[in-house]
Design a protein around this motif. Structure first.
Motif, PDB file in Angstrom:
ATOM      1  N   SER A  46      88.807  13.014  53.468  1.00 56.64           N
ATOM      2  CA  SER A  46      88.169  11.708  53.420  1.00 56.64           C
ATOM      3  C   SER A  46      86.671  11.886  53.639  1.00 56.64           C
ATOM      4  CB  SER A  46      88.783  10.802  54.494  1.00 56.64           C
ATOM      5  OG  SER A  46      88.353   9.480  54.353  1.00 56.64           O
ATOM      6  N   ASP A  47      85.956  10.792  53.870  1.00 55.77           N
ATOM      7  CA  ASP A  47      84.542  10.858  54.222  1.00 55.77           C
ATOM      8  C   ASP A  47      84.135   9.508  54.799  1.00 55.77           C
ATOM      9  OD1 ASP A  47      82.071  12.038  54.562  1.00 55.77           O
ATOM     10  OD2 ASP A  47      81.387  11.650  52.521  1.00 55.77           O
ATOM     11  N   TRP A  48      82.919   9.438  55.351  1.00 55.32           N
ATOM     12  CA  TRP A  48      82.460   8.208  55.998  1.00 55.32           C
ATOM     13  C   TRP A  48      81.989   7.169  54.995  1.00 55.32           C
ATOM     14  CZ3 TRP A  48      77.442   6.187  55.797  1.00 55.32           C
ATOM     15  CH2 TRP A  48      76.452   7.016  55.250  1.00 55.32           C
ATOM     16  N   LYS A  49      81.830   7.589  53.723  1.00 60.46           N
ATOM     17  CA  LYS A  49      81.393   6.643  52.694  1.00 60.46           C
ATOM     18  C   LYS A  49      82.047   7.009  51.367  1.00 60.46           C
ATOM     19  CE  LYS A  49      78.529  10.087  51.466  1.00 60.46           C
ATOM     20  NZ  LYS A  49      78.877  11.467  51.922  1.00 60.46           N
ATOM     21  N   ALA A  50      82.166   6.004  50.512  1.00 57.85           N
ATOM     22  CA  ALA A  50      82.658   6.242  49.157  1.00 57.85           C
ATOM     23  C   ALA A  50      81.524   6.814  48.313  1.00 57.85           C
ATOM     24  CB  ALA A  50      83.172   4.944  48.547  1.00 57.85           C
ATOM     25  N   SER A  51      81.794   7.901  47.623  1.00 64.31           N
ATOM     26  CA  SER A  51      80.793   8.515  46.754  1.00 64.31           C
ATOM     27  C   SER A  51      80.748   7.782  45.415  1.00 64.31           C
ATOM     28  CB  SER A  51      81.137   9.985  46.518  1.00 64.31           C
ATOM     29  OG  SER A  51      82.350  10.089  45.772  1.00 64.31           O
ATOM     30  N   ASP A  52      79.736   8.075  44.625  1.00 60.59           N
ATOM     31  CA  ASP A  52      79.658   7.489  43.283  1.00 60.59           C
ATOM     32  C   ASP A  52      80.875   7.871  42.457  1.00 60.59           C
ATOM     33  OD1 ASP A  52      76.909   6.208  43.220  1.00 60.59           O
ATOM     34  OD2 ASP A  52      76.371   8.235  43.828  1.00 60.59           O
ATOM     35  N   TRP A  53      81.318   9.111  42.612  1.00 57.17           N
ATOM     36  CA  TRP A  53      82.499   9.589  41.875  1.00 57.17           C
ATOM     37  C   TRP A  53      83.737   8.780  42.249  1.00 57.17           C
ATOM     38  CZ3 TRP A  53      84.285  12.264  37.938  1.00 57.17           C
ATOM     39  CH2 TRP A  53      85.593  12.753  37.962  1.00 57.17           C
ATOM     40  N   LEU A  54      83.917   8.533  43.533  1.00 58.70           N
ATOM     41  CA  LEU A  54      85.073   7.761  43.990  1.00 58.70           C
ATOM     42  C   LEU A  54      84.985   6.321  43.511  1.00 58.70           C
ATOM     43  CD1 LEU A  54      87.661   7.602  45.661  1.00 58.70           C
ATOM     44  CD2 LEU A  54      86.259   7.126  47.669  1.00 58.70           C
ATOM     45  N   ILE A  55      83.806   5.720  43.622  1.00 55.65           N
ATOM     46  CA  ILE A  55      83.614   4.338  43.175  1.00 55.65           C
ATOM     47  C   ILE A  55      83.917   4.218  41.678  1.00 55.65           C
ATOM     48  CG2 ILE A  55      81.880   2.528  42.820  1.00 55.65           C
ATOM     49  CD1 ILE A  55      80.542   3.630  45.436  1.00 55.65           C
ATOM     50  N   ALA A  56      83.515   5.211  40.907  1.00 61.50           N
ATOM     51  CA  ALA A  56      83.777   5.199  39.464  1.00 61.50           C
ATOM     52  C   ALA A  56      85.268   5.226  39.176  1.00 61.50           C
ATOM     53  CB  ALA A  56      83.082   6.394  38.801  1.00 61.50           C
ATOM     54  N   ASN A  57      85.991   6.057  39.908  1.00 61.04           N
ATOM     55  CA  ASN A  57      87.434   6.143  39.680  1.00 61.04           C
ATOM     56  C   ASN A  57      88.174   4.903  40.173  1.00 61.04           C
ATOM     57  OD1 ASN A  57      88.350   8.788  38.423  1.00 61.04           O
ATOM     58  ND2 ASN A  57      86.848   9.506  39.913  1.00 61.04           N
ATOM     59  N   VAL A  58      87.666   4.275  41.215  1.00 59.22           N
ATOM     60  CA  VAL A  58      88.231   3.001  41.662  1.00 59.22           C
ATOM     61  C   VAL A  58      88.094   1.958  40.552  1.00 59.22           C
ATOM     62  CG1 VAL A  58      87.890   1.055  43.250  1.00 59.22           C
ATOM     63  CG2 VAL A  58      87.947   3.388  44.133  1.00 59.22           C
ATOM     64  N   LEU A  59      86.953   1.957  39.882  1.00 57.41           N
ATOM     65  CA  LEU A  59      86.743   1.023  38.766  1.00 57.41           C
ATOM     66  C   LEU A  59      87.744   1.269  37.644  1.00 57.41           C
ATOM     67  CD1 LEU A  59      85.117  -1.201  37.313  1.00 57.41           C
ATOM     68  CD2 LEU A  59      83.611   0.610  36.451  1.00 57.41           C
ATOM     69  N   VAL A  60      87.952   2.529  37.281  1.00 57.68           N
ATOM     70  CA  VAL A  60      88.917   2.856  36.217  1.00 57.68           C
ATOM     71  C   VAL A  60      90.314   2.390  36.617  1.00 57.68           C
ATOM     72  CG1 VAL A  60      90.021   4.730  34.934  1.00 57.68           C
ATOM     73  CG2 VAL A  60      87.551   4.792  35.339  1.00 57.68           C
ATOM     74  N   GLN A  61      90.695   2.673  37.866  1.00 54.32           N
ATOM     75  CA  GLN A  61      92.004   2.221  38.357  1.00 54.32           C
ATOM     76  C   GLN A  61      92.110   0.693  38.313  1.00 54.32           C
ATOM     77  OE1 GLN A  61      94.857   4.122  40.538  1.00 54.32           O
ATOM     78  NE2 GLN A  61      94.352   5.063  38.589  1.00 54.32           N
ATOM     79  N   ASP A  62      91.035   0.016  38.718  1.00 52.86           N
ATOM     80  CA  ASP A  62      91.044  -1.446  38.742  1.00 52.86           C
ATOM     81  C   ASP A  62      91.221  -2.011  37.337  1.00 52.86           C
ATOM     82  OD1 ASP A  62      90.571  -3.827  40.571  1.00 52.86           O
ATOM     83  OD2 ASP A  62      89.070  -4.222  39.018  1.00 52.86           O
ATOM     84  N   LYS A  63      90.552  -1.393  36.358  1.00 52.49           N
ATOM     85  CA  LYS A  63      90.684  -1.853  34.968  1.00 52.49           C
ATOM     86  C   LYS A  63      92.115  -1.659  34.474  1.00 52.49           C
ATOM     87  CE  LYS A  63      86.479  -3.244  34.224  1.00 52.49           C
ATOM     88  NZ  LYS A  63      86.211  -4.703  34.057  1.00 52.49           N
TER      89      LYS A  63
END
Length: 332
Positions: free
Chosen positions: A153-170
């Motif tokens: 894990s980490d203390w913040k969401a990275s750009d890479w993680l945020i991007a994949n969250v968007l793909v999952q959300d779509k």
């Protein structure tokens, strides 16, 4: 087996200002009775739940009687993220999944602990999303946790993680089979090309119609679809991108100076989700201002899921924290 219990949380305002008159917080307690032993809070991952040990326990190799986190010595508490569906309440609780943040969940967990008359924690440990919520719990109560242990894990969401969250959300909002299809994509983030090659090596099923990798992915899609509600998956996926959302680098450094917690960062060298590079960077930042920071790295070809696979390494990393403390207490 520990029974599922409930705490009613009233008059709770989310970070976005949305007022919730009532939220149920379900949890399980394992090991020693509350008030009789050091408390370890275990936070579940994205599709997990509070059943950390026992039948269908997802961390049985780490937690239990005479295990590294010894249920014969510690009180172990695991909360369900409201809306994860383990209590059958997903659809009733989640009208708008984007209202919630990881910090809201951390606040709810602290509310639950206070209801149980618990102010001080020996440890908070969690993998993946659970590790992010552990960070958020520490940000809220920097002096009330003795050991902070975020895994993969980490203390913040990275750009890479945020991007994949968007793909999952779509996928979750546009697919005809949303949970099923989203899971196919997610499994490729949780593993690595090397892991899949070692497991399947381009082999086909007996009927020769599908590659085994295809059958494996389809099986995981069906398995999750059978046990996980769409609204739950939308919420859990969304929470990932909110980890550390309200904490900037300056605030993070201030926390590192203030906290009394001993911080144990555990990453996976092949993790495609919460990458080891991000964790190493976090360690370099923390150790400049805090001497009680440790970094360990699980070596594995299996990627993010290694925190659920490489138990021998994980036990070895955590042994000193939990076993040494237990021995010192018994000797005293």
């Amino acid at each position: 087996m520990s029974t599922l219990q409930k705490i009613d949380i009233f008059d709770f305002t989310l970070q976005q200002g949305v007022y919730k008159r009532w939220l149920p917080l379900y949890y399980q307690v394992f090991g020693q009775l509350i008030g009789t032993a050091p408390v370890v809070v275990v936070n579940h991952a994205l599709t997990g739940n509070s059943q950390v040990i026992g039948q269908n326990g997802w961390w049985n190799d780490l937690i239990g009687e005479n295990k590294t986190i010894d249920a014969g010595f510690y009180t172990i508490i695991a909360f369900n993220i409201p809306g994860n569906g383990f209590d059958g309440q997903a659809e009733n609780l989640i009208q708008n999944y984007k209202e919630y943040t990881a910090k809201d969940i951390a606040r709810l967990f602290w509310e639950g602990l206070h209801s149980l008359k618990i102010a001080q924690l020996f440890a908070v440990i969690g993998g993946s999303l659970g590790g992010g919520i552990a960070w958020e719990m520490a940000f809220l109560q920097p002096k009330n946790i003795q050991h902070l242990i975020p895994v993969a894990s980490d203390w913040k969401a990275s750009d890479w993680l945020i991007a994949n969250v968007l793909v999952q959300d779509k996928i979750l909002n546009n697919s005809e089979n949303p949970v099923y299809d989203a899971r196919l994509h997610a499994m490729l983030l949780y593993r690595t090309p090397q892991s899949l090659k070692a497991k399947f090596n381009r082999s086909k099923n007996d009927n020769q119609e599908l590659y085994q990798i295809e059958s494996w992915l389809l099986h995981h899609g069906q398995k999750l679809e059978n046990r996980f509600a769409l609204e739950s998956y939308k919420l859990m996926n969304h929470l990932l991108k909110t980890i550390g959302e309200s904490t900037n680098c300056g605030q993070f450094l201030a926390f590192a100076k203030e906290t009394s917690a001993e911080i144990h960062l555990i990453s996976v060298d092949s993790d495609y989700f919460f990458t080891a590079d991000e964790n190493r960077e976090t360690y370099e930042i923390l150790k400049r201002v805090n001497s009680k920071v440790h970094y360990s790295e699980i070596q594995s070809i299996h990627g993010h899921d290694a925190f659920l696979i490489e138990f021998e390494q994980l036990n070895q990393i955590l042994k000193n924290t939990f076993t040494t403390t237990k021995l010192k207490t018994k000797q005293a």
